[in-house]
Design a protein around this motif. Structure first.
Motif, PDB file in Angstrom:
ATOM      1  N   ASN A  63      29.540   6.221  63.147  1.00  0.00           N
ATOM      2  CA  ASN A  63      29.249   7.171  62.304  1.00  0.00           C
ATOM      3  C   ASN A  63      30.141   7.565  61.166  1.00  0.00           C
ATOM      4  OD1 ASN A  63      30.640   8.518  63.767  1.00  0.00           O
ATOM      5  ND2 ASN A  63      29.359  10.135  64.475  1.00  0.00           N
ATOM      6  N   ASP A  64      31.482   7.274  61.527  1.00  0.00           N
ATOM      7  CA  ASP A  64      32.514   7.526  60.474  1.00  0.00           C
ATOM      8  C   ASP A  64      32.976   6.285  59.765  1.00  0.00           C
ATOM      9  OD1 ASP A  64      33.645   6.018  62.305  1.00  0.00           O
ATOM     10  OD2 ASP A  64      35.534   7.205  62.557  1.00  0.00           O
ATOM     11  N   GLY A  65      32.033   5.249  59.954  1.00  0.00           N
ATOM     12  CA  GLY A  65      32.204   4.133  59.047  1.00  0.00           C
ATOM     13  C   GLY A  65      32.061   2.818  59.734  1.00  0.00           C
ATOM     14  N   GLU A 109      28.950   6.839  73.747  1.00  0.00           N
ATOM     15  CA  GLU A 109      30.482   6.199  73.857  1.00  0.00           C
ATOM     16  C   GLU A 109      31.158   6.982  72.688  1.00  0.00           C
ATOM     17  OE1 GLU A 109      29.795   2.265  73.306  1.00  0.00           O
ATOM     18  OE2 GLU A 109      28.681   1.937  75.081  1.00  0.00           O
ATOM     19  N   HIS A 110      32.387   7.475  72.945  1.00  0.00           N
ATOM     20  CA  HIS A 110      32.901   8.259  71.878  1.00  0.00           C
ATOM     21  C   HIS A 110      34.043   7.448  71.231  1.00  0.00           C
ATOM     22  CE1 HIS A 110      31.055  11.795  72.918  1.00  0.00           C
ATOM     23  NE2 HIS A 110      31.176  11.614  74.198  1.00  0.00           N
ATOM     24  N   ARG A 111      34.320   7.418  69.821  1.00  0.00           N
ATOM     25  CA  ARG A 111      35.574   6.752  69.271  1.00  0.00           C
ATOM     26  C   ARG A 111      36.895   7.135  69.692  1.00  0.00           C
ATOM     27  NH1 ARG A 111      35.504   3.663  64.878  1.00  0.00           N
ATOM     28  NH2 ARG A 111      33.311   4.355  64.398  1.00  0.00           N
ATOM     29  N   GLY A 153      20.108  -6.215  73.321  1.00  0.00           N
ATOM     30  CA  GLY A 153      18.943  -5.106  72.921  1.00  0.00           C
ATOM     31  C   GLY A 153      19.588  -3.809  72.413  1.00  0.00           C
ATOM     32  N   CYS A 154      18.815  -2.864  72.285  1.00  0.00           N
ATOM     33  CA  CYS A 154      19.235  -1.505  71.812  1.00  0.00           C
ATOM     34  C   CYS A 154      18.569  -0.425  72.753  1.00  0.00           C
ATOM     35  CB  CYS A 154      18.364  -1.068  70.492  1.00  0.00           C
ATOM     36  SG  CYS A 154      18.981   0.313  69.672  1.00  0.00           S
ATOM     37  N   TYR A 155      19.543  -0.022  73.579  1.00  0.00           N
ATOM     38  CA  TYR A 155      19.332   1.128  74.590  1.00  0.00           C
ATOM     39  C   TYR A 155      19.408   2.471  73.703  1.00  0.00           C
ATOM     40  CZ  TYR A 155      24.481   0.923  75.084  1.00  0.00           C
ATOM     41  OH  TYR A 155      25.748   0.711  75.148  1.00  0.00           O
ATOM     42  N   SER A 156      18.815   3.504  74.490  1.00  0.00           N
ATOM     43  CA  SER A 156      18.661   4.866  73.932  1.00  0.00           C
ATOM     44  C   SER A 156      19.998   5.577  73.758  1.00  0.00           C
ATOM     45  CB  SER A 156      18.072   5.840  75.090  1.00  0.00           C
ATOM     46  OG  SER A 156      17.731   7.086  74.374  1.00  0.00           O
ATOM     47  N   GLY A 157      20.155   5.801  72.517  1.00  0.00           N
ATOM     48  CA  GLY A 157      21.620   6.586  71.903  1.00  0.00           C
ATOM     49  C   GLY A 157      22.704   5.891  71.402  1.00  0.00           C
ATOM     50  N   ARG A 158      22.370   4.518  71.230  1.00  0.00           N
ATOM     51  CA  ARG A 158      23.436   3.737  70.491  1.00  0.00           C
ATOM     52  C   ARG A 158      22.827   2.625  69.865  1.00  0.00           C
ATOM     53  NH1 ARG A 158      28.308   2.312  71.598  1.00  0.00           N
ATOM     54  NH2 ARG A 158      27.979   1.676  69.316  1.00  0.00           N
ATOM     55  N   TRP A 159      23.546   2.478  68.459  1.00  0.00           N
ATOM     56  CA  TRP A 159      23.166   1.381  67.770  1.00  0.00           C
ATOM     57  C   TRP A 159      23.256  -0.078  68.373  1.00  0.00           C
ATOM     58  CZ3 TRP A 159      20.540   1.568  63.215  1.00  0.00           C
ATOM     59  CH2 TRP A 159      20.369   0.320  62.475  1.00  0.00           C
ATOM     60  N   PRO A 160      22.669  -0.834  67.935  1.00  0.00           N
ATOM     61  CA  PRO A 160      22.784  -2.298  68.620  1.00  0.00           C
ATOM     62  C   PRO A 160      24.181  -2.810  68.366  1.00  0.00           C
ATOM     63  CG  PRO A 160      20.719  -2.469  67.717  1.00  0.00           C
ATOM     64  CD  PRO A 160      21.336  -1.071  67.332  1.00  0.00           C
ATOM     65  N   ARG A 162      15.020   5.481  66.646  1.00  0.00           N
ATOM     66  CA  ARG A 162      15.584   6.979  66.955  1.00  0.00           C
ATOM     67  C   ARG A 162      16.944   7.015  66.653  1.00  0.00           C
ATOM     68  NH1 ARG A 162      12.015   6.358  71.538  1.00  0.00           N
ATOM     69  NH2 ARG A 162      13.889   5.882  72.840  1.00  0.00           N
ATOM     70  N   ILE A 163      17.663   6.052  66.236  1.00  0.00           N
ATOM     71  CA  ILE A 163      19.061   5.871  65.959  1.00  0.00           C
ATOM     72  C   ILE A 163      19.469   5.435  64.401  1.00  0.00           C
ATOM     73  CG2 ILE A 163      19.479   3.761  66.982  1.00  0.00           C
ATOM     74  CD1 ILE A 163      21.828   6.405  67.497  1.00  0.00           C
ATOM     75  N   THR A 164      20.539   5.737  63.798  1.00  0.00           N
ATOM     76  CA  THR A 164      20.889   5.191  62.702  1.00  0.00           C
ATOM     77  C   THR A 164      22.422   4.985  62.619  1.00  0.00           C
ATOM     78  OG1 THR A 164      21.465   7.457  61.677  1.00  0.00           O
ATOM     79  CG2 THR A 164      19.419   6.535  61.268  1.00  0.00           C
ATOM     80  N   LEU A 165      22.838   4.143  61.919  1.00  0.00           N
ATOM     81  CA  LEU A 165      24.451   4.009  61.893  1.00  0.00           C
ATOM     82  C   LEU A 165      25.032   5.525  61.666  1.00  0.00           C
ATOM     83  CD1 LEU A 165      24.467   0.690  59.929  1.00  0.00           C
ATOM     84  CD2 LEU A 165      25.596   0.810  62.128  1.00  0.00           C
TER      85      LEU A 165
END
Length: 297
Positions: free
Chosen positions: A269-271, A3-5, A202-209, A259-262
């Motif tokens: 990722n921009d805050g 998902e893109h901001r 839940g947490c799916y692949s590629g996205r923070w909860p 496998r993901i971080t904020l």
């Protein structure tokens, strides 16, 4: 799903779990053009506690909505705005599974026109009566006007949705395509608050909860994405996510979280200073989550 901001007032591109290209086909809210750019990267290194102290979010709502969430508010700002006032929450993509009448993932689904969608408890499907399993979560959003000292915004409607405990979206994912749970609308009361009873996503692949929501000026027009005035997402704190996922019954959520971080999530990722919910509780007793949502009205 990637998902893109949203960073312009034009339609945003999105991708689903399988990286299929989707054109949301929606005009982003022109009101965003007049809003200040959020300086959000500076809080990345502060940690969750520091972020919570900075924005003053997470105070308990005073008067939750009724179970039906019906109302005829005008969407005007009321109250004194005595709480710490956050910046306006950023505009985000609705993602590929909004079920708000927009065309994504090659289909148009609109749960907003279904009888009973204005509800507090999101755990049961309107059509099948099946209930989504998971750790209970009571989520309260408080809508405030950042152009009026964060006075409470009453009468606005919030459409909220999120994935299941194992990372699937009702109406879209093959395992739950026949369900419409974990989606619903509430109307902000005189304190600007809406409260939903749901489960921890839940947490799916590629996205923070995270949890998605759209804001509409009233319940009367909360029937199509074309009427929304804001789309955003809230983030959930890592420690709580790990606690929930370690307890089991969340599919691959724990390994996906590892496998993901904020900082690497392409939405946060921009805050995330205005988007991180304050969460309390336990797996056994369930959790409460609170977020003050600033709107420049």
């Amino acid at each position: 799903m990637t998902e893109h901001r949203i960073v312009t007032p034009y339609p945003a591109d999105d991708h689903d779990h399988h990286d299929d290209f989707n054109d949301l086909g929606l005009n982003a809210d022109l009101d965003m053009l007049g809003r200040p750019v959020l300086d959000r990267r500076r809080v990345l290194a502060m940690g969750l506690l520091g972020i919570g102290l900075l924005v003053g979010c997470g105070t308990s709502a005073t008067t939750p909505n009724t179970d039906t969430g019906t109302g005829t508010g005008t969407g005007t700002g009321t109250g004194t705005g005595t709480e710490s006032c956050p910046s306006a929450i950023p505009q985000e993509t609705a993602g590929p599974y909004p079920a708000d009448g927009s065309v994504v993932s090659g289909q148009s689904v609109n749960v907003l026109t279904r009888s009973g969608i204005v509800r507090r408890d999101l755990r049961t499907s309107l059509g099948t009566g099946n209930t989504a399993a998971g750790v209970p979560l009571t989520l309260t959003l408080k809508l405030v006007n950042t152009n009026a000292s964060c006075a409470a915004l009453s009468g606005y409607a919030v459409y909220l949705w999120h994935c299941t405990a194992d990372g699937n979206y009702s109406l879209y994912s093959s395992d739950v395509v026949g369900e419409d749970y974990l989606r619903g609308v509430q109307v902000a009361d005189s304190d600007g608050t809406v409260t939903f009873t749901t489960i921890f996503p839940g947490c799916y692949s590629g996205r923070w909860p995270h949890i998605h929501f759209e804001i509409y000026p009233s319940a009367a027009v909360a029937t199509s994405a074309s009427n929304k005035i804001q789309t955003s997402q809230l983030a959930l704190p890592e420690a709580t996510c790990r606690e929930v996922y370690a307890a089991g019954n969340s599919g691959n959520s724990l390994s996906n979280l590892n496998r993901i971080t904020l900082a690497s999530d392409n939405i946060f990722n921009d805050g995330y200073s205005t988007q991180m919910a304050t969460v309390a509780g336990s797996v056994a007793a369930g959790y409460t989550a609170n977020l003050t949502v600033g709107l420049a009205r």
